[in-house]
Design a protein around this motif. Structure first.
Motif, PDB file in Angstrom:
ATOM      1  N   ASN A 111       0.815  -1.220   0.000  1.00 18.60           N
ATOM      2  CA  ASN A 111       0.000   0.000   0.000  1.00 18.60           C
ATOM      3  C   ASN A 111       0.848   1.270   0.000  1.00 18.60           C
ATOM      4  O   ASN A 111       0.545   2.241   0.684  1.00 18.60           O
ATOM      5  CB  ASN A 111      -0.979   0.025   1.179  1.00 18.60           C
ATOM      6  N   ILE A 112       1.922   1.252  -0.788  1.00 19.61           N
ATOM      7  CA  ILE A 112       2.769   2.429  -0.988  1.00 19.61           C
ATOM      8  C   ILE A 112       2.757   2.730  -2.483  1.00 19.61           C
ATOM      9  O   ILE A 112       2.894   1.830  -3.310  1.00 19.61           O
ATOM     10  CB  ILE A 112       4.203   2.177  -0.481  1.00 19.61           C
ATOM     11  N   CYS A 113       2.583   4.002  -2.820  1.00 21.54           N
ATOM     12  CA  CYS A 113       2.503   4.390  -4.232  1.00 21.54           C
ATOM     13  C   CYS A 113       3.860   4.182  -4.896  1.00 21.54           C
ATOM     14  O   CYS A 113       4.897   4.566  -4.350  1.00 21.54           O
ATOM     15  CB  CYS A 113       2.057   5.848  -4.354  1.00 21.54           C
ATOM     16  N   ARG A 114       3.829   3.609  -6.078  1.00 23.96           N
ATOM     17  CA  ARG A 114       5.077   3.343  -6.797  1.00 23.96           C
ATOM     18  C   ARG A 114       5.722   4.616  -7.336  1.00 23.96           C
ATOM     19  O   ARG A 114       6.928   4.653  -7.560  1.00 23.96           O
ATOM     20  CB  ARG A 114       4.803   2.400  -7.964  1.00 23.96           C
ATOM     21  N   ASP A 115       4.920   5.669  -7.564  1.00 24.65           N
ATOM     22  CA  ASP A 115       5.455   6.884  -8.169  1.00 24.65           C
ATOM     23  C   ASP A 115       5.879   7.919  -7.137  1.00 24.65           C
ATOM     24  O   ASP A 115       6.960   8.477  -7.220  1.00 24.65           O
ATOM     25  CB  ASP A 115       4.420   7.497  -9.118  1.00 24.65           C
ATOM     26  N   CYS A 116       4.998   8.205  -6.145  1.00 28.53           N
ATOM     27  CA  CYS A 116       5.311   9.274  -5.187  1.00 28.53           C
ATOM     28  C   CYS A 116       5.811   8.733  -3.849  1.00 28.53           C
ATOM     29  O   CYS A 116       6.150   9.516  -2.963  1.00 28.53           O
ATOM     30  CB  CYS A 116       4.091  10.174  -4.974  1.00 28.53           C
ATOM     31  N   GLN A 117       5.850   7.428  -3.666  1.00 29.56           N
ATOM     32  CA  GLN A 117       6.362   6.765  -2.464  1.00 29.56           C
ATOM     33  C   GLN A 117       5.582   7.114  -1.195  1.00 29.56           C
ATOM     34  O   GLN A 117       6.102   6.989  -0.100  1.00 29.56           O
ATOM     35  CB  GLN A 117       7.860   7.097  -2.251  1.00 29.56           C
ATOM     36  N   GLU A 118       4.333   7.572  -1.324  1.00 32.89           N
ATOM     37  CA  GLU A 118       3.502   7.891  -0.171  1.00 32.89           C
ATOM     38  C   GLU A 118       2.729   6.655   0.259  1.00 32.89           C
ATOM     39  O   GLU A 118       2.209   5.928  -0.573  1.00 32.89           O
ATOM     40  CB  GLU A 118       2.497   8.989  -0.528  1.00 32.89           C
ATOM     41  N   PRO A 119       2.603   6.406   1.590  1.00 31.86           N
ATOM     42  CA  PRO A 119       1.729   5.325   2.027  1.00 31.86           C
ATOM     43  C   PRO A 119       0.264   5.708   1.803  1.00 31.86           C
ATOM     44  O   PRO A 119      -0.073   6.893   1.757  1.00 31.86           O
ATOM     45  CB  PRO A 119       2.046   5.182   3.517  1.00 31.86           C
ATOM     46  N   MET A 120      -0.591   4.706   1.672  1.00 33.50           N
ATOM     47  CA  MET A 120      -1.989   4.951   1.324  1.00 33.50           C
ATOM     48  C   MET A 120      -2.703   5.835   2.345  1.00 33.50           C
ATOM     49  O   MET A 120      -3.460   6.723   1.987  1.00 33.50           O
ATOM     50  CB  MET A 120      -2.738   3.625   1.189  1.00 33.50           C
ATOM     51  N   LEU A 122      -1.571   8.210   4.163  1.00 31.74           N
ATOM     52  CA  LEU A 122      -1.103   9.594   4.199  1.00 31.74           C
ATOM     53  C   LEU A 122      -1.294  10.330   2.885  1.00 31.74           C
ATOM     54  O   LEU A 122      -1.189  11.551   2.840  1.00 31.74           O
ATOM     55  CB  LEU A 122       0.393   9.638   4.544  1.00 31.74           C
ATOM     56  N   SER A 123      -1.564   9.606   1.823  1.00 30.23           N
ATOM     57  CA  SER A 123      -1.552  10.227   0.503  1.00 30.23           C
ATOM     58  C   SER A 123      -2.817  11.023   0.245  1.00 30.23           C
ATOM     59  O   SER A 123      -3.885  10.725   0.771  1.00 30.23           O
ATOM     60  CB  SER A 123      -1.401   9.165  -0.571  1.00 30.23           C
ATOM     61  N   GLY A 124      -2.689  12.036  -0.566  1.00 27.38           N
ATOM     62  CA  GLY A 124      -3.836  12.814  -1.006  1.00 27.38           C
ATOM     63  C   GLY A 124      -4.452  12.186  -2.242  1.00 27.38           C
ATOM     64  O   GLY A 124      -4.047  11.109  -2.678  1.00 27.38           O
ATOM     65  N   PRO A 125      -5.423  12.870  -2.844  1.00 23.21           N
ATOM     66  CA  PRO A 125      -6.082  12.288  -4.010  1.00 23.21           C
ATOM     67  C   PRO A 125      -5.191  12.241  -5.243  1.00 23.21           C
ATOM     68  O   PRO A 125      -5.319  11.355  -6.069  1.00 23.21           O
ATOM     69  CB  PRO A 125      -7.280  13.203  -4.242  1.00 23.21           C
ATOM     70  N   ASP A 126      -4.269  13.196  -5.381  1.00 21.34           N
ATOM     71  CA  ASP A 126      -3.399  13.248  -6.554  1.00 21.34           C
ATOM     72  C   ASP A 126      -2.047  12.635  -6.246  1.00 21.34           C
ATOM     73  O   ASP A 126      -1.493  12.831  -5.169  1.00 21.34           O
ATOM     74  CB  ASP A 126      -3.177  14.693  -7.014  1.00 21.34           C
ATOM     75  N   CYS A 127      -1.517  11.924  -7.204  1.00 17.42           N
ATOM     76  CA  CYS A 127      -0.160  11.392  -7.093  1.00 17.42           C
ATOM     77  C   CYS A 127       0.787  12.467  -7.599  1.00 17.42           C
ATOM     78  O   CYS A 127       0.720  12.874  -8.757  1.00 17.42           O
ATOM     79  CB  CYS A 127      -0.029  10.121  -7.926  1.00 17.42           C
ATOM     80  N   VAL A 128       1.638  12.949  -6.708  1.00 16.51           N
ATOM     81  CA  VAL A 128       2.594  13.995  -7.082  1.00 16.51           C
ATOM     82  C   VAL A 128       3.995  13.447  -6.815  1.00 16.51           C
ATOM     83  O   VAL A 128       4.493  13.518  -5.689  1.00 16.51           O
ATOM     84  CB  VAL A 128       2.355  15.288  -6.265  1.00 16.51           C
ATOM     85  N   PRO A 129       4.648  12.895  -7.850  1.00 17.86           N
ATOM     86  CA  PRO A 129       5.994  12.369  -7.648  1.00 17.86           C
ATOM     87  C   PRO A 129       6.964  13.495  -7.310  1.00 17.86           C
ATOM     88  O   PRO A 129       6.758  14.637  -7.728  1.00 17.86           O
ATOM     89  CB  PRO A 129       6.351  11.741  -9.004  1.00 17.86           C
TER      90      PRO A 129
END
Length: 194
Positions: A111-120, A122-129
């Motif tokens: 459950n960690i984003c592959r692009d921005c490395q944020e855990p699910m 803590l992450s916002g709606p947009d993926c911001v690498p």
């Protein structure tokens, strides 16, 4: 008897709307049996996404614990330190239609984003690498050629000054090394294709 009851009770389907969630909750309460933690988690997630979407609170209100009414605007640090200051906090939301994110998250198995490395969680709606790291040494705001003359003068000073021979040898070796590195860097830069 209880075995028949558990077999006969259908497992609650994953609810897609708030109304379906409430319907499943009422059925579970009518059965009077414990509900799986995964099902409760799915209900909570449905409530959060359907009622609030991916939005952030518009504002917060606070009141002292134990007070029935009297919500007011928080002072600085009231929301962050609510338990220490014995305050109840509520977040107020608008409910616009949820906007489509600019870039979707791509979650891995942890459950960690592959692009921005944020855990699910803590992450916002947009993926911001994260942006590309700028190497300021590549900008050549200064020229390495500027350091050649002071280094050569340092070598000359080490030979003629009244310092012990160990310090003079050390200064000479370090200055010669730096001059060689400057020459290698300048030679490598001139060989690079433009």
């Amino acid at each position: 008897m209880s075995q028949e009851k558990t077999d006969a009770a259908p497992a609650p389907a994953e609810a897609k709307t708030v109304a379906a969630c409430v319907r499943e909750m009422r059925r579970a309460a009518a059965r009077g049996e414990p509900v799986d933690a995964e099902v409760i988690g799915a209900w909570g997630e449905t409530f959060m996404t359907e009622l609030y979407g991916k939005q952030k609170p518009v504002r917060f209100e606070v009141r002292p614990k134990g007070v029935i009414n009297g919500w007011g605007n928080p002072l600085e640090g009231d929301v962050a330190h609510a338990s220490r200051r014995r305050l109840d906090v509520r977040a107020l939301y608008l409910h616009p239609p949820p906007t489509k994110p600019v870039k979707e998250h791509r979650w891995d198995d942890k459950n960690i984003c592959r692009d921005c490395q944020e855990p699910m969680f803590l992450s916002g709606p947009d993926c911001v690498p994260p942006g590309k790291v700028i190497n300021f040494r590549d900008r050549d705001a200064i020229s390495l050629e500027w350091f050649r003359q002071p280094l050569e003068e340092l070598i000359q000073l080490a030979k003629t000054a009244r310092i012990n021979r160990f310090d003079a040898a050390k200064l000479t070796n370090e200055a010669n090394y730096l001059i060689e590195r400057i020459d290698q860097h300048l030679k490598g830069k001139s060989n690079e294709p433009q």
